[in-house]
Scaffold this motif. Structure first.
Motif, PDB file in Angstrom:
ATOM      1  N   ILE A  82       0.684  18.616  -0.675  1.00 17.99           N
ATOM      2  CA  ILE A  82       0.861  17.182  -0.849  1.00 17.99           C
ATOM      3  C   ILE A  82       0.809  16.891  -2.338  1.00 17.99           C
ATOM      4  CG2 ILE A  82      -0.105  14.896  -0.386  1.00 17.99           C
ATOM      5  CD1 ILE A  82      -1.263  16.000   2.191  1.00 17.99           C
ATOM      6  N   ALA A  83       1.854  16.266  -2.863  1.00 18.36           N
ATOM      7  CA  ALA A  83       1.927  15.960  -4.287  1.00 18.36           C
ATOM      8  C   ALA A  83       2.035  14.451  -4.464  1.00 18.36           C
ATOM      9  CB  ALA A  83       3.114  16.663  -4.935  1.00 18.36           C
ATOM     10  N   ALA A 119      -2.155   2.667   6.458  1.00 16.41           N
ATOM     11  CA  ALA A 119      -1.904   3.346   5.182  1.00 16.41           C
ATOM     12  C   ALA A 119      -1.151   2.361   4.297  1.00 16.41           C
ATOM     13  CB  ALA A 119      -1.104   4.614   5.392  1.00 16.41           C
ATOM     14  N   SER A 120      -1.885   1.635   3.471  1.00 17.89           N
ATOM     15  CA  SER A 120      -1.290   0.557   2.689  1.00 17.89           C
ATOM     16  C   SER A 120      -0.960   0.951   1.260  1.00 17.89           C
ATOM     17  CB  SER A 120      -2.236  -0.646   2.670  1.00 17.89           C
ATOM     18  OG  SER A 120      -3.495  -0.283   2.141  1.00 17.89           O
ATOM     19  N   SER A 121      -1.307   2.170   0.859  1.00 19.01           N
ATOM     20  CA  SER A 121      -1.003   2.625  -0.495  1.00 19.01           C
ATOM     21  C   SER A 121      -0.672   4.107  -0.460  1.00 19.01           C
ATOM     22  CB  SER A 121      -2.195   2.390  -1.427  1.00 19.01           C
ATOM     23  OG  SER A 121      -3.275   3.231  -1.082  1.00 19.01           O
ATOM     24  N   LEU A 137      -2.260   7.029   1.892  1.00 23.19           N
ATOM     25  CA  LEU A 137      -1.409   7.888   2.719  1.00 23.19           C
ATOM     26  C   LEU A 137      -1.653   9.355   2.406  1.00 23.19           C
ATOM     27  CD1 LEU A 137       0.858   8.219   4.770  1.00 23.19           C
ATOM     28  CD2 LEU A 137       2.511   7.932   2.908  1.00 23.19           C
ATOM     29  N   ALA A 138      -1.810   9.686   1.125  1.00 23.77           N
ATOM     30  CA  ALA A 138      -2.088  11.073   0.735  1.00 23.77           C
ATOM     31  C   ALA A 138      -3.403  11.546   1.334  1.00 23.77           C
ATOM     32  CB  ALA A 138      -2.121  11.192  -0.785  1.00 23.77           C
ATOM     33  N   THR A 139      -4.408  10.698   1.296  1.00 22.43           N
ATOM     34  CA  THR A 139      -5.708  11.059   1.864  1.00 22.43           C
ATOM     35  C   THR A 139      -5.609  11.253   3.368  1.00 22.43           C
ATOM     36  OG1 THR A 139      -6.859   9.820   0.125  1.00 22.43           O
ATOM     37  CG2 THR A 139      -8.104  10.323   2.127  1.00 22.43           C
ATOM     38  N   ARG A 198      -7.734  16.960  10.465  1.00 22.20           N
ATOM     39  CA  ARG A 198      -7.463  16.653  11.869  1.00 22.20           C
ATOM     40  C   ARG A 198      -6.015  17.019  12.199  1.00 22.20           C
ATOM     41  NH1 ARG A 198      -8.219  10.612  14.518  1.00 22.20           N
ATOM     42  NH2 ARG A 198      -7.432  11.107  16.625  1.00 22.20           N
ATOM     43  N   ARG A 199      -5.835  17.894  13.187  1.00 27.89           N
ATOM     44  CA  ARG A 199      -4.511  18.338  13.596  1.00 27.89           C
ATOM     45  C   ARG A 199      -4.376  18.207  15.114  1.00 27.89           C
ATOM     46  NH1 ARG A 199      -4.269  18.105   8.825  1.00 27.89           N
ATOM     47  NH2 ARG A 199      -3.375  19.618   7.375  1.00 27.89           N
TER      48      ARG A 199
END
Length: 446
Positions: free
Chosen positions: A353-354, A412-414, A418-420, A426-427
């Protein structure tokens, strides 16, 4: 096993007509067309016949949808073609879509032998799959460098189309570096050699019988038949993918840290450009090779390693098969002015994730802040910019234009949020997106 060979001799016929007054044997010495003096005919058979035994039929079997028991036999669900590239190890290359969904695989050789095959691995982004059989006396194809191809070269497609036995068709290389069928890893060879259902996974050969590509798709005006437009994965990409699968069981691609999308008419107008071919840099990850090379958002990449860039997939096709540490020459437009730089390729982290200043890449998808006009009256602030074919997000069903509603039930508002959320342990990850006026639930398995 009966072998049906379809070979067009129109090129030779035209040339012979124009030289009717010259003895054929004498003229053959001055023409590149191969001439069989014993039979008095022009023929490519000598080079091709060495390869034909290496072309196989692949049958994919799966469980039937009817009543099942422990004794229920797997039933054929699809057939295609393949080619042996390593006789000693029994390695066969075919298409991913030929074996997809199968539980068992069989391989028919041109000499009538039948083998059970083991699936070594697949790569959806390039539609390549690798099988292995155990047998003696196997033939293998000679592999040519697809980078030496030129438009107008003769090309031969071999496979098992439409329920027929092994069939050979002839055409020319109609184009190179073809892309634009999506945002996957695309750098196709285009040919007008007849390719039909059942040819998938079979080889595209040059006039000497050497492998130059793996037939993977066609464009058809209707009915799914041959319209003279077929595409093959070049050996340059195939060899990298197969090597990665044999060595690692999966394909890991290079990265530069640049988040790209395909240039289209809308984005070209926004950028004040009068072209519609290129890859737009949407963001660069901090500390990435792209940032070190000086690339910025809204730069438009038009060439990489002297290869024309049609869309984001064109860049992925070059970067994705470059060894770590490779230096790629990039030509791009900034404010309409052409500039050049060199970008170093690094090996991307699996599932990495970048997070950039204005965008986020995760599991093959790019996200950014949605503009007011893209929200469709909704409060959702993040939009999917691009999805790379064959990646976990593509498999989950995420598509460009989706608005992110929640991840694992949380808003996910930012981009940071979203990255976090996507980086959670959790999968699987539950994604909820807003698409075309309705909410869609997706399951992401990184």
């Amino acid at each position: 096993m009966r072998r049906s060979v379809l070979l067009k001799l129109s090129v030779a016929a035209v040339l012979v007509t124009g030289m009717a007054s010259v003895p054929a044997a004498a003229w053959a010495q001055a023409t590149p067309l191969p001439y069989d003096e014993a039979r008095g005919v022009f023929s490519f058979a000598e080079g091709l016949e060495r390869t034909l035994p290496a072309v196989v039929q692949v049958t994919t079997l799966g469980q039937s949808s009817g009543p099942r028991s422990e004794d229920t036999e797997a039933q054929p669900v699809s057939t295609g073609s393949g080619v042996i590239i390593d006789a000693g190890q029994g390695i066969i290359v075919t298409n991913n879509h030929v074996i997809e969904g199968g539980s068992k695989f069989t391989v028919d050789l041109a000499d009538g032998r039948l083998f059970d095959a083991v699936l070594i691995g697949t790569d959806k982004a390039t539609d390549i799959a690798v099988l292995r059989i155990e047998g003696t006396g196997l033939a293998q194809v000679e592999v040519a460098d697809s980078d030496t191809l030129r438009t107008g070269d003769l090309a031969f497609a071999v496979g098992y189309p439409l329920g027929l036995d092994q069939t050979l068709t002839m055409g020319v290389i109609s184009g190179l570096n073809r892309s634009g069928l999506g945002d996957a890893v695309e750098d196709y060879i285009q040919t007008d050699a007849a390719v039909n259902s059942g040819n998938s996974g079979g080889p595209l050969l040059d006039s000497r019988g050497r492998l130059i590509g793996i037939n993977t798709s066609i464009l058809s005006g209707g009915g799914g038949g041959n319209d003279g437009i077929a595409f093959a994965v070049p050996t340059r990409i195939m060899l990298y993918v197969v090597g990665q699968i044999r060595e690692n069981g999966q394909v890991r691609r290079g990265s530069t840290g640049a988040l790209l999308s395909s240039l289209n008419a809308t984005s070209a107008r926004d950028l004040g450009l009068n072209i519609v071919r290129g890859a737009v840099v949407r963001d660069v990850a901090p500390g990435s090779p792209a940032e070190a090379a000086g690339l910025r958002p809204d730069d438009v990449i038009v060439r990489v390693q002297s290869r024309p860039v049609a869309n984001a997939g064109s860049v992925l096709a070059t970067v994705g098969v470059a060894a770590p540490g490779s230096q790629l020459e990039v030509v791009y437009l900034r404010d309409g002015v052409e500039q050049r730089t060199t970008v170093v390729v690094e090996m991307s982290e699996a599932g990495g994730i970048a997070l950039g200043r204005e965008a986020l890449t995760a599991y093959g998808a790019g996200f950014r802040e949605a503009r007011t006009g893209e929200r469709g009256g909704q409060d959702h602030r993040l939009v999917v910019e691009v999805v790379e074919g064959g990646t976990p997000t593509a498999v989950a069903g995420l598509v460009a234009g989706d608005l992110v509603v929640s991840v694992n039930g949380r808003d996910a508002s930012s981009l940071q949020a979203l990255a976090t959320a996507l980086g959670t342990d959790r999968r699987p990850i539950r994604l909820r997106v807003y698409r075309a006026g309705e909410t869609v639930d997706l399951t992401l398995n990184p």
